[in-house]
Scaffold this motif. Structure first.
Motif, PDB file in Angstrom:
ATOM      1  N   UNK A  84       0.480  -1.205  -0.111  1.00 32.71           N
ATOM      2  CA  UNK A  84       0.300  -0.374  -0.044  1.00 32.71           C
ATOM      3  C   UNK A  84       0.689   1.633   0.104  1.00 32.71           C
ATOM      4  N   UNK A  85       2.332   0.804  -0.913  1.00 35.39           N
ATOM      5  CA  UNK A  85       3.213   2.319  -0.974  1.00 35.39           C
ATOM      6  C   UNK A  85       2.459   2.925  -1.423  1.00 35.39           C
ATOM      7  N   UNK A  86       2.261   2.544  -2.977  1.00 34.88           N
ATOM      8  CA  UNK A  86       1.216   3.785  -3.850  1.00 34.88           C
ATOM      9  C   UNK A  86       0.426   4.222  -3.056  1.00 34.88           C
ATOM     10  N   UNK A  87      -0.605   3.562  -2.472  1.00 29.49           N
ATOM     11  CA  UNK A  87      -2.284   4.239  -2.182  1.00 29.49           C
ATOM     12  C   UNK A  87      -1.574   5.687  -1.291  1.00 29.49           C
ATOM     13  N   UNK A  88      -0.382   5.231  -0.179  1.00 34.92           N
ATOM     14  CA  UNK A  88       0.323   6.437   0.224  1.00 34.92           C
ATOM     15  C   UNK A  88       0.579   7.205  -0.345  1.00 34.92           C
ATOM     16  N   UNK A  92      -1.078  11.258  -1.567  1.00 34.76           N
ATOM     17  CA  UNK A  92      -0.589  13.051  -1.020  1.00 34.76           C
ATOM     18  C   UNK A  92       0.393  13.434  -2.436  1.00 34.76           C
ATOM     19  N   UNK A  93      -1.140  12.472  -3.188  1.00 33.87           N
ATOM     20  CA  UNK A  93      -1.700  13.793  -5.083  1.00 33.87           C
ATOM     21  C   UNK A  93       0.015  13.735  -5.734  1.00 33.87           C
ATOM     22  N   UNK A  94       0.699  11.551  -5.195  1.00 32.61           N
ATOM     23  CA  UNK A  94       2.405  11.465  -6.144  1.00 32.61           C
ATOM     24  C   UNK A  94       1.470  10.156  -7.606  1.00 32.61           C
TER      25      UNK A  94
END
Length: 491
Positions: A84-88, A92-94
């Motif tokens: 879930x690092x992509x979800x974070x 954050x708008x990245x």
């Protein structure tokens, strides 16, 4: 560099380095297995074996590098998605494209390095690799001959019962079978003892034979005698044979690795060689065409005694309107007709033979030109393959959301096999002049580039690629339950 870019780049480089080292050693082990007959039992120094592997290693990089990038991309981005690092990042708008920016720059730089590596390092390593093999045989020529089996060396098949001496140069029980190209006659030489001699400054291997016999088939026109398989036999006390060491090298190596020098040339050398080869090809084609075109004129303008044409007394007086459809009807004498037909038949047969041999020679020249063009384009394909595999692996890892070594390896191997198969298939077609060398070299890139664009588009727009496996899995599950008599659970 921002912390996020540093984190993504560090994670990818660690995975990429680990995967590259593992795959590199796997392919090197494959090389050891491929050349085990040349290395095992030859009493070679450890330094020579290390040089052998070091000079062979660069040609493995074009296979290992794209596969490593593909697998590392799937694993890295699969881990990010699974944890879930992509979800974070997205919260954050990245976006995914922003997260891939640093890696895109890194892969682009790596592709440039791969191009210069293919252009400068691989040709030099290939040249040193082939020279090392030739030097090994010059120092220890007996290594090319294995006891108890026939060893193919050019047009010779050599069998030795036993080898002795410090370098195995003393031979016992030598049997040599020789067959010349285009000649059905076979020659067999047997001797009790033999001695191998060679020099590092010479390209010839000298084989001295002692106390032996020489058998040669005898060709006879009598079919009855031919069934008896006659042969001539002679004995000798000492006989010397000279064998070209290039034949020795070709005997244990793939033809493409030795016969083709295009793998040892960089771009500038390939350009120069291609100009020379193309000029020779055009000159040869022109000579063959002129030879075929001038052949009928040579027959018609030859003096009468050479052609043995009939005299004026055997010719009918004809006008333009009375010329028959078959010009042979002008000749009245049967003997003269037969002679003219024989001349025409011989002329056609000679022209056909000239055309056939010329066509075969031109085709071999064309294959050589195509091989050089393939080597020219390969240096660019290697660089593009790095970018291609990254833009397939990174979005695919984000889509499947699986890291580790399980599912990513399956996808990576499957995609790379497709890439390698299409690449090999395209090169074979280009070598046979079925397609242009440019198309053959870039065929795999043409096929997989749309896949990279499709996956990148789906991943950057948060669109998963869903595949319905039920039509394939359900029938197999029914067969499995029926074979093992498993009752399906009630739902």
């Amino acid at each position: 560099m921002k912390i996020l870019d540093r984190y993504i780049l560090t994670s990818f480089i660690k995975t990429f380095a680990s995967v590259f080292v593992i795959l590199f050693f796997i392919f090197i082990l494959q090389a050891i297995w491929l050349f085990i007959a040349e290395l095992a039992g030859k009493d070679l120094d450890a330094g020579i074996i290390m040089k052998f592997l070091i000079f062979y290693a660069p040609k493995v990089v074009p296979l290992v590098l794209p596969l490593s990038i593909l697998l590392a991309s799937i694993m890295t981005f699969g881990d990010f998605a699974e944890n879930y690092e992509f979800a974070a990042m997205k919260s954050s708008g990245i976006s995914l494209s922003r997260a891939m920016r640093s890696l895109t720059i890194f892969i682009f730089g790596l592709s440039i390095v791969a191009f210069f590596f293919a252009n400068d390092i691989i040709p030099k390593a290939e040249y040193k690799f082939i020279n090392l093999r030739a030097n090994i045989i010059k120092r220890k020529p007996a290594m090319a001959i294995v006891e108890g089996q026939f060893n193919s060396i050019g047009s010779y098949n050599i069998k030795v019962d036993k080898k002795s001496g410090e370098n195995g140069e003393h031979l016992t029980g030598v049997t040599i079978h020789k067959r010349m190209p285009g000649n059905s006659n076979a020659t067999i030489i047997r001797s009790k003892k033999g001695l191998l001699k060679s020099s590092e400054s010479s390209n010839l291997l000298q084989l001295e034979l002692y106390d032996g016999y020489y058998y040669e088939d005898v060709t006879t026109k009598n079919p009855i005698e031919r069934k008896k398989q006659p042969f001539a036999k002679s004995s000798f006390t000492r006989q010397i044979m000279n064998i070209d060491l290039s034949m020795l090298n070709n005997s244990n190596t793939d033809e493409e690795q030795i016969a083709q020098t295009n793998n040892m040339l960089n771009l500038s050398e390939l350009n120069y060689t291609l100009d020379s080869l193309q000029g020779n090809y055009n000159k040869e084609a022109k000579n063959i065409a002129l030879n075929v075109a001038q052949r009928p004129n040579m027959v018609l303008t030859a003096p009468r005694p050479l052609l043995n044409l009939p005299g004026k007394d055997t010719l009918k007086v004809v006008t333009r309107d009375s010329i028959p459809k078959k010009l042979i009807e002008i000749i009245t004498s049967k003997d003269d007709k037969r002679k003219i037909l024989e001349i025409a038949t011989n002329s056609i047969t000679s022209a056909e033979s000239t055309i056939t041999s010329g066509k075969a020679g031109l085709f071999e020249r064309l294959k050589l030109i195509n091989n050089h063009w393939l080597a020219f384009y390969d240096k660019f394909v290697i660089a593009y393959a790095c970018l291609l595999m990254f833009f397939i692996g990174a979005p695919l890892g984000a889509i499947i959301r699986k890291g580790g070594l399980g599912l990513p390896i399956v996808f990576a191997v499957l995609i790379f096999i497709i890439f390698h198969f299409i690449n090999t298939f395209g090169k074979k077609l280009a070598q046979e002049n079925a397609i242009l060398p440019f198309v053959g070299s870039w065929m795999s890139a043409f096929v997989l580039t749309p896949l990279a664009i499709f996956l990148t588009y789906r991943a950057t727009n948060d669109m998963n690629v869903t595949i319905n496996w039920d039509p394939l899995i359900v029938p197999l599950q029914k067969v499995f339950n029926k074979v093992f008599k498993i009752k399906p659970k009630d739902t």
